[in-house]
Design a protein around this motif. Structure first.
Motif, PDB file in Angstrom:
ATOM      1  N   ARG A  42       0.828  -1.207   0.000  1.00  0.00           N
ATOM      2  CA  ARG A  42       0.000   0.000   0.000  1.00  0.00           C
ATOM      3  C   ARG A  42       0.862   1.256   0.000  1.00  0.00           C
ATOM      4  O   ARG A  42       0.572   2.223  -0.717  1.00  0.00           O
ATOM      5  CB  ARG A  42      -0.899  -0.006   1.243  1.00  0.00           C
ATOM      6  CG  ARG A  42      -1.937   1.115   1.253  1.00  0.00           C
ATOM      7  CD  ARG A  42      -2.640   1.202   2.571  1.00  0.00           C
ATOM      8  NE  ARG A  42      -1.740   1.634   3.646  1.00  0.00           N
ATOM      9  CZ  ARG A  42      -2.123   1.845   4.904  1.00  0.00           C
ATOM     10  NH1 ARG A  42      -3.370   1.630   5.256  1.00  0.00           N
ATOM     11  NH2 ARG A  42      -1.256   2.246   5.813  1.00  0.00           N
ATOM     12  N   ASP A  43       1.930   1.247   0.797  1.00  0.00           N
ATOM     13  CA  ASP A  43       2.799   2.419   0.847  1.00  0.00           C
ATOM     14  C   ASP A  43       3.467   2.670  -0.500  1.00  0.00           C
ATOM     15  O   ASP A  43       3.638   3.821  -0.918  1.00  0.00           O
ATOM     16  CB  ASP A  43       3.859   2.235   1.933  1.00  0.00           C
ATOM     17  CG  ASP A  43       3.262   2.302   3.331  1.00  0.00           C
ATOM     18  OD1 ASP A  43       2.107   2.752   3.460  1.00  0.00           O
ATOM     19  OD2 ASP A  43       3.946   1.884   4.283  1.00  0.00           O
ATOM     20  N   ARG A  44       3.845   1.604  -1.204  1.00  0.00           N
ATOM     21  CA  ARG A  44       4.477   1.779  -2.521  1.00  0.00           C
ATOM     22  C   ARG A  44       3.484   2.346  -3.517  1.00  0.00           C
ATOM     23  O   ARG A  44       3.834   3.181  -4.361  1.00  0.00           O
ATOM     24  CB  ARG A  44       5.038   0.448  -3.026  1.00  0.00           C
ATOM     25  CG  ARG A  44       6.373   0.074  -2.395  1.00  0.00           C
ATOM     26  CD  ARG A  44       7.065  -1.021  -3.171  1.00  0.00           C
ATOM     27  NE  ARG A  44       6.339  -2.274  -3.093  1.00  0.00           N
ATOM     28  CZ  ARG A  44       6.531  -3.186  -2.142  1.00  0.00           C
ATOM     29  NH1 ARG A  44       7.420  -2.975  -1.185  1.00  0.00           N
ATOM     30  NH2 ARG A  44       5.836  -4.308  -2.133  1.00  0.00           N
ATOM     31  N   ARG A  45       2.222   1.929  -3.433  1.00  0.00           N
ATOM     32  CA  ARG A  45       1.205   2.469  -4.356  1.00  0.00           C
ATOM     33  C   ARG A  45       0.943   3.935  -4.092  1.00  0.00           C
ATOM     34  O   ARG A  45       0.643   4.688  -5.018  1.00  0.00           O
ATOM     35  CB  ARG A  45      -0.101   1.671  -4.223  1.00  0.00           C
ATOM     36  CG  ARG A  45      -0.037   0.266  -4.796  1.00  0.00           C
ATOM     37  CD  ARG A  45      -1.433  -0.307  -4.950  1.00  0.00           C
ATOM     38  NE  ARG A  45      -2.146  -0.374  -3.682  1.00  0.00           N
ATOM     39  CZ  ARG A  45      -2.140  -1.417  -2.868  1.00  0.00           C
ATOM     40  NH1 ARG A  45      -1.415  -2.492  -3.175  1.00  0.00           N
ATOM     41  NH2 ARG A  45      -2.822  -1.400  -1.736  1.00  0.00           N
ATOM     42  N   ARG A  46       1.040   4.356  -2.843  1.00  0.00           N
ATOM     43  CA  ARG A  46       0.765   5.748  -2.497  1.00  0.00           C
ATOM     44  C   ARG A  46       1.938   6.661  -2.793  1.00  0.00           C
ATOM     45  O   ARG A  46       1.786   7.876  -2.840  1.00  0.00           O
ATOM     46  CB  ARG A  46       0.416   5.847  -1.005  1.00  0.00           C
ATOM     47  CG  ARG A  46      -0.944   5.250  -0.656  1.00  0.00           C
ATOM     48  CD  ARG A  46      -1.217   5.386   0.818  1.00  0.00           C
ATOM     49  NE  ARG A  46      -2.562   4.964   1.165  1.00  0.00           N
ATOM     50  CZ  ARG A  46      -3.055   4.978   2.400  1.00  0.00           C
ATOM     51  NH1 ARG A  46      -2.280   5.398   3.393  1.00  0.00           N
ATOM     52  NH2 ARG A  46      -4.287   4.586   2.644  1.00  0.00           N
ATOM     53  N   ARG A  47       3.120   6.103  -2.974  1.00  0.00           N
ATOM     54  CA  ARG A  47       4.308   6.897  -3.218  1.00  0.00           C
ATOM     55  C   ARG A  47       4.211   7.558  -4.585  1.00  0.00           C
ATOM     56  O   ARG A  47       3.886   6.892  -5.568  1.00  0.00           O
ATOM     57  CB  ARG A  47       5.539   5.995  -3.140  1.00  0.00           C
ATOM     58  CG  ARG A  47       6.760   6.643  -2.537  1.00  0.00           C
ATOM     59  CD  ARG A  47       7.837   5.615  -2.293  1.00  0.00           C
ATOM     60  NE  ARG A  47       7.598   4.857  -1.086  1.00  0.00           N
ATOM     61  CZ  ARG A  47       7.930   3.597  -0.911  1.00  0.00           C
ATOM     62  NH1 ARG A  47       8.483   2.906  -1.888  1.00  0.00           N
ATOM     63  NH2 ARG A  47       7.709   3.006   0.233  1.00  0.00           N
TER      64      ARG A  47
END
Length: 215
Positions: free
Chosen positions: A196-201
């Motif tokens: 999820r954090d990678r998608r939001r980056r």
């Protein structure tokens, strides 16, 4: 003759409480609640609260998924969980991942116990959640590709790694199912939150193409 009123001094903005202090207070509050519940249970005839744990494959036992982490068989059971639990919970609060990880681990461990534990048993205790917290902190750095988190995981493994043997069925009185599925929930939480954090980056900006004419 009139004189202007002196301006009131501007209020100084209140400094936010340090994260470490908030985390410590939160874990102290959780520990206090667990101790209070065990005290109430110890004062009731036959430890009546402990009957509210998880009853495998019984529809009426599903609510035990919610209550079981608050219940413990005796004081030694409770304090055996409080020791590592306070440390691991504090680290999760410092990482600002406490609610998300706890939610995934709580549900995964509880449902796993309900589906696989022996019939006519009642499972109680916070150890499934603690196993999930531990496995999350052990491997999150791998999913996040973060060296600092990997090093913290190595230190935690050296301190608490031996408890991971609890995922094996070595003692009939211990819910290895709760430990195993709690650990699975910790791995799932680490994978999901890292993804999820990678998608939001935000995507890295690309250089604009040259407008000149090449020869």
């Amino acid at each position: 003759m009139t004189y202007p009123m002196p301006a009131a001094p501007a209020e100084q903005p209140r400094k936010p409480r340090p994260l470490w202090l908030t985390s410590a207070i939160t874990m102290a509050a959780i520990a206090t609640v667990l101790i209070a519940i065990e005290l109430i249970d110890a004062l009731t005839p036959n430890h009546d609260l402990d009957a509210n744990g998880i009853e495998p494959r019984e529809v009426g036992g599903l609510d035990g998924i919610l209550w079981s982490p608050f219940l413990h068989g005796d004081w030694s059971h409770l304090f055996g969980n409080l020791g590592p639990g306070v440390v691991l919970g504090f680290l999760l609060l410092m990482a600002k991942r406490f609610l998300a990880v706890t939610g995934v681990v709580w549900l995964t461990s509880g449902v796993g116990v309900w589906l696989t534990a022996p019939s006519y048993t009642v499972t109680i205790g916070a150890s499934g959640i603690i196993f999930g917290w531990l496995t999350y902190l052990l491997i999150r750095g791998i999913f996040n590709r973060n060296l600092k988190q990997i090093l913290i995981g190595v230190v935690l493994f050296l301190v608490y790694g031996s408890v991971l043997w609890g995922v094996l069925p070595t003692d009939e009185s211990i819910s290895w199912q709760g430990h195993l599925f709690g650990a699975v929930g910790g791995v799932a939480a680490a994978w999901y939150l890292a993804s999820r954090d990678r998608r939001r980056r935000p995507a890295p900006s690309q250089p604009l193409p040259s407008s000149g004419v090449g020869f």
